[in-house]
Design a protein around this motif. Structure first.
Motif, PDB file in Angstrom:
ATOM      1  N   ALA A 337      -1.816  33.215 -11.423  1.00 28.51           N
ATOM      2  CA  ALA A 337      -3.177  33.673 -11.199  1.00 28.51           C
ATOM      3  C   ALA A 337      -3.534  34.778 -12.182  1.00 28.51           C
ATOM      4  N   ALA A 338      -4.824  34.902 -12.475  1.00 27.37           N
ATOM      5  CA  ALA A 338      -5.290  35.908 -13.419  1.00 27.37           C
ATOM      6  C   ALA A 338      -5.153  37.307 -12.847  1.00 27.37           C
ATOM      7  N   GLY A 339      -5.716  37.565 -11.692  1.00 26.36           N
ATOM      8  CA  GLY A 339      -5.574  38.874 -11.052  1.00 26.36           C
ATOM      9  C   GLY A 339      -6.361  39.978 -11.701  1.00 26.36           C
ATOM     10  N   GLY A 340      -7.355  39.657 -12.518  1.00 27.89           N
ATOM     11  CA  GLY A 340      -8.140  40.674 -13.201  1.00 27.89           C
ATOM     12  C   GLY A 340      -8.366  40.295 -14.647  1.00 27.89           C
ATOM     13  N   PHE A 341      -8.936  41.217 -15.423  1.00 31.07           N
ATOM     14  CA  PHE A 341      -9.205  40.941 -16.834  1.00 31.07           C
ATOM     15  C   PHE A 341      -7.896  40.854 -17.612  1.00 31.07           C
ATOM     16  N   ILE A 342      -7.735  39.762 -18.335  1.00 36.79           N
ATOM     17  CA  ILE A 342      -6.492  39.462 -19.040  1.00 36.79           C
ATOM     18  C   ILE A 342      -6.746  39.460 -20.537  1.00 36.79           C
ATOM     19  N   SER A 343      -5.842  40.084 -21.273  1.00 39.90           N
ATOM     20  CA  SER A 343      -5.905  40.043 -22.737  1.00 39.90           C
ATOM     21  C   SER A 343      -5.150  38.846 -23.296  1.00 39.90           C
ATOM     22  N   GLY A 344      -4.134  38.383 -22.582  1.00 40.87           N
ATOM     23  CA  GLY A 344      -3.363  37.260 -23.063  1.00 40.87           C
ATOM     24  C   GLY A 344      -2.105  37.055 -22.249  1.00 40.87           C
ATOM     25  N   ALA A 345      -1.298  36.106 -22.669  1.00 43.71           N
ATOM     26  CA  ALA A 345      -0.037  35.802 -22.008  1.00 43.71           C
ATOM     27  C   ALA A 345       0.986  35.422 -23.071  1.00 43.71           C
ATOM     28  N   ILE A 346       2.227  35.837 -22.890  1.00 48.40           N
ATOM     29  CA  ILE A 346       3.300  35.470 -23.817  1.00 48.40           C
ATOM     30  C   ILE A 346       4.409  34.773 -23.043  1.00 48.40           C
ATOM     31  N   CYS A 347       5.125  33.920 -23.728  1.00 48.77           N
ATOM     32  CA  CYS A 347       6.114  33.069 -23.085  1.00 48.77           C
ATOM     33  C   CYS A 347       7.507  33.368 -23.644  1.00 48.77           C
ATOM     34  N   GLY A 348       8.497  33.376 -22.765  1.00 52.65           N
ATOM     35  CA  GLY A 348       9.868  33.617 -23.189  1.00 52.65           C
ATOM     36  C   GLY A 348      10.812  33.503 -22.005  1.00 52.65           C
ATOM     37  N   ASP A 349      12.059  33.176 -22.281  1.00 51.97           N
ATOM     38  CA  ASP A 349      13.067  33.020 -21.230  1.00 51.97           C
ATOM     39  C   ASP A 349      13.780  34.359 -21.021  1.00 51.97           C
ATOM     40  N   PHE A 350      13.195  35.244 -20.218  1.00 50.22           N
ATOM     41  CA  PHE A 350      13.746  36.595 -20.095  1.00 50.22           C
ATOM     42  C   PHE A 350      15.053  36.639 -19.312  1.00 50.22           C
ATOM     43  N   ASP A 351      15.288  35.650 -18.426  1.00 52.01           N
ATOM     44  CA  ASP A 351      16.497  35.683 -17.598  1.00 52.01           C
ATOM     45  C   ASP A 351      17.551  34.684 -18.060  1.00 52.01           C
ATOM     46  N   ASN A 352      17.347  34.081 -19.235  1.00 48.63           N
ATOM     47  CA  ASN A 352      18.349  33.191 -19.850  1.00 48.63           C
ATOM     48  C   ASN A 352      18.771  32.022 -18.946  1.00 48.63           C
ATOM     49  N   ASP A 353      17.786  31.455 -18.233  1.00 48.62           N
ATOM     50  CA  ASP A 353      18.096  30.283 -17.411  1.00 48.62           C
ATOM     51  C   ASP A 353      17.582  28.998 -18.049  1.00 48.62           C
ATOM     52  N   GLU A 354      17.212  29.078 -19.339  1.00 49.11           N
ATOM     53  CA  GLU A 354      16.739  27.951 -20.136  1.00 49.11           C
ATOM     54  C   GLU A 354      15.419  27.397 -19.635  1.00 49.11           C
ATOM     55  N   LYS A 355      14.629  28.227 -18.957  1.00 47.85           N
ATOM     56  CA  LYS A 355      13.276  27.856 -18.546  1.00 47.85           C
ATOM     57  C   LYS A 355      12.315  28.938 -19.042  1.00 47.85           C
ATOM     58  N   THR A 356      11.179  28.521 -19.560  1.00 47.53           N
ATOM     59  CA  THR A 356      10.228  29.444 -20.175  1.00 47.53           C
ATOM     60  C   THR A 356       9.413  30.173 -19.114  1.00 47.53           C
ATOM     61  N   ASP A 357       9.520  31.487 -19.108  1.00 44.87           N
ATOM     62  CA  ASP A 357       8.775  32.336 -18.184  1.00 44.87           C
ATOM     63  C   ASP A 357       7.527  32.876 -18.880  1.00 44.87           C
ATOM     64  N   VAL A 358       6.667  33.546 -18.111  1.00 47.33           N
ATOM     65  CA  VAL A 358       5.379  34.002 -18.637  1.00 47.33           C
ATOM     66  C   VAL A 358       5.141  35.451 -18.238  1.00 47.33           C
ATOM     67  N   ALA A 359       4.685  36.256 -19.195  1.00 48.86           N
ATOM     68  CA  ALA A 359       4.216  37.611 -18.920  1.00 48.86           C
ATOM     69  C   ALA A 359       2.721  37.649 -19.224  1.00 48.86           C
ATOM     70  N   VAL A 360       1.929  38.077 -18.246  1.00 46.98           N
ATOM     71  CA  VAL A 360       0.479  38.156 -18.373  1.00 46.98           C
ATOM     72  C   VAL A 360       0.093  39.629 -18.463  1.00 46.98           C
ATOM     73  N   PHE A 361      -0.773  39.981 -19.401  1.00 42.40           N
ATOM     74  CA  PHE A 361      -1.112  41.387 -19.609  1.00 42.40           C
ATOM     75  C   PHE A 361      -2.608  41.533 -19.853  1.00 42.40           C
ATOM     76  N   GLY A 362      -3.147  42.713 -19.541  1.00 37.56           N
ATOM     77  CA  GLY A 362      -4.567  42.964 -19.749  1.00 37.56           C
ATOM     78  C   GLY A 362      -4.919  44.392 -19.384  1.00 37.56           C
ATOM     79  N   TYR A 363      -6.136  44.590 -18.861  1.00 38.98           N
ATOM     80  CA  TYR A 363      -6.592  45.922 -18.508  1.00 38.98           C
ATOM     81  C   TYR A 363      -6.151  46.258 -17.086  1.00 38.98           C
ATOM     82  N   ARG A 364      -5.299  47.278 -16.974  1.00 38.91           N
ATOM     83  CA  ARG A 364      -4.744  47.681 -15.683  1.00 38.91           C
ATOM     84  C   ARG A 364      -4.228  46.471 -14.912  1.00 38.91           C
TER      85      ARG A 364
END
Length: 483
Positions: A337-364
């Motif tokens: 979910a968006a949850g507010g104004f979003i600047s973008g999203a980046i993808c990466g496997d942060f926990d090394n389980d070979e599945k692509t995770d997502v970090a969503v970032f924006g204003y507050r």
């Protein structure tokens, strides 16, 4: 008659086919051979960077056994012998390198350095001058010449060489010290003492460079040559490409509102107008982003889109690419979910389980979403230690392993804190940490730095369980905005 002509034509066609097939196979074999030479060479370079020069020599020799005229390995072999303190062999190999690559500045520099070690000073200077003919301001080469001239007690000429080196690299402590000594010995004690004081001050700063005797500290032309894979004989000639607009047939129907950015471009915002409505207009104008990643491990690039629709509502859409190149909207299934104004999203496997995770970032607004592997994502922001109510306006983000522990860390680049007028943004680096790690990022400096914008780096402490991120504690400098 017709039958004979047909048979003759078939024979001709088969001959042409095998002729061109033979040419193609020969070309393929040539490229494969060249790639193998590059692998030997690059492995040797990597070993040199680990100061394993004997092992590097073996790799370079393997390349040269297959092709004795392969210039990168020939040059690097001379370097490896030089840093192995075998100057006589280095001289032989450097001269052999110059025969196959007479324009190589690295080969002439290493030959000069090896000749200097053997006290063949005039020959060494001659080789160094060949480097200066193409790069007259190179600090290391000028220092080498200056030091030889000082050994020959030609101090006036040495002073000139050291000055050139120091002008090119004002933070080079070797150039500063050598210049001070040459000035004093040439009878210019007053200037020599001033330069000696400058050397002492430079050394105390911690950022001074020196011309050392180990690999990586001997100057730019004493660094091994890497095969990039982009050499002309490895790259096929460029072909003309044409792109067509496939949006209408792609299955992607989401649209952003370009008017919001157009309304702001070139506009000056007064402090009196800086209210919540204006903030929302400002934020929504910069939220249209697209990221590509394979979320379901089917070797097809899926798409995540953020932005603001015509009604001013922020959105986040996840599209899955299916066979045939079409995309399907799987946002609802993904549960992101968006949850507010979003600047973008980046993808990466942060926990090394070979599945692509997502970090969503924006204003507050910040969210970390873990890929469950079934098409859905779970919001683990609270568990991660990252701030769900992020105070800044994050405009960019990137995953990278900042502490080389095998886990992806996160950097957020912030545009501004809109709660005040005006305040420069701060950037945060968050480290993925585990029970076995303890990391602190030391102070550093980013490009476009301003002393008025303290940005935050990270200090990580050990923890247990699932990967968590530390809060930013130490400071670095970054980019500020002012109006």
């Amino acid at each position: 008659m017709k039958k004979n002509l047909f048979i003759a034509f078939c024979i001709f066609a088969v001959a042409v086919f095998f002729h061109f097939a033979g040419e193609t196979n020969a070309q393929t074999e040539s490229v494969l051979k060249r790639e193998q030479l590059c692998r030997f060479n690059n492995l040797g370079v990597a070993l040199m960077e680990q100061y394993k020069h004997e092992d590097a020599i073996r790799e370079f020799k393997q390349a040269l056994a297959a092709d004795s005229s392969f210039a990168p390995a020939r040059i690097n072999l001379a370097m490896a012998f030089f840093f192995l303190n075998d100057s006589k062999t280095a001289i032989e190999e450097a001269r052999a390198a110059i025969k196959v690559a007479p324009e190589s500045l690295q080969a002439h520099y290493i030959l000069g350095a090896a000749l200097r070690n053997e006290k063949s000073y005039d020959e060494a200077i001659a080789e160094f001058k060949k480097v200066l003919a193409s790069d007259p301001g190179d600090p290391a080469t000028n220092i080498q010449i200056g030091q030889i001239l000082s050994q020959k007690q030609q101090y006036a000429d040495a002073v000139g060489a050291f000055r050139i080196a120091l002008d090119a690299e004002p933070y080079n402590a070797t150039a500063a010290y050598s210049l001070a000594q040459a000035l004093i010995r040439s009878g210019n004690a007053a200037e020599g003492q001033k330069m000696l004081a400058k050397f002492q001050q430079l050394r105390s700063t911690g950022y001074a460079t020196t011309l050392g005797n180990v690999y990586g500290e001997k100057g730019r032309y004493a660094e091994a040559t890497v095969s990039t894979g982009a050499e002309p004989d490895l790259v096929q000639p460029a072909q003309k490409l044409a792109f067509i607009d496939a949006t209408s047939s792609s299955g992607i129907s989401t649209k952003t509102d370009p008017r919001r950015l157009n309304l702001l471009l070139g506009r000056k915002i007064a402090k009196a107008d800086f209210n919540e409505q204006m903030k929302n207009q400002l934020i929504s104008a910069f939220g249209s982003r697209i990221s590509l990643a394979d979320f379901n491990n089917d070797s097809r690039q899926d798409l995540i889109m953020t932005g603001v629709d015509a009604g001013g509502k922020p959105f986040l859409k996840l599209y899955q690419k299916n066979e045939g190149g079409k995309f399907a909207d799987v946002t609802e299934k993904s549960r992101i979910a968006a949850g507010g104004f979003i600047s973008g999203a980046i993808c990466g496997d942060f926990d090394n389980d070979e599945k692509t995770d997502v970090a969503v970032f924006g204003y507050r607004n910040f969210g970390l979403w873990k890929n469950n592997g079934d098409g859905s994502f779970s919001d683990i922001t609270a568990k991660s230690g990252l701030p769900a109510s992020y105070a800044q306006w994050a405009m960019s983000a990137v995953w990278f392993d900042s502490d080389h522990d095998g886990d992806l860390d996160l950097t957020l680049g912030n545009f501004a804190e809109l709660g005040q007028w005006p305040v420069a943004g701060e950037s945060a680096i968050f480290l993925t940490i585990s029970a076995a790690s303890r990391t602190v990022i030391s102070e550093t400096t980013a490009t476009a730095a301003s002393p008025r914008s303290p940005n935050r780096a990270a200090s990580a402490a050990a923890t247990t369980g699932q990967p968590r991120w530390s809060q930013p504690t130490s400071t670095i400098r970054g980019t500020s905005i002012y109006s």
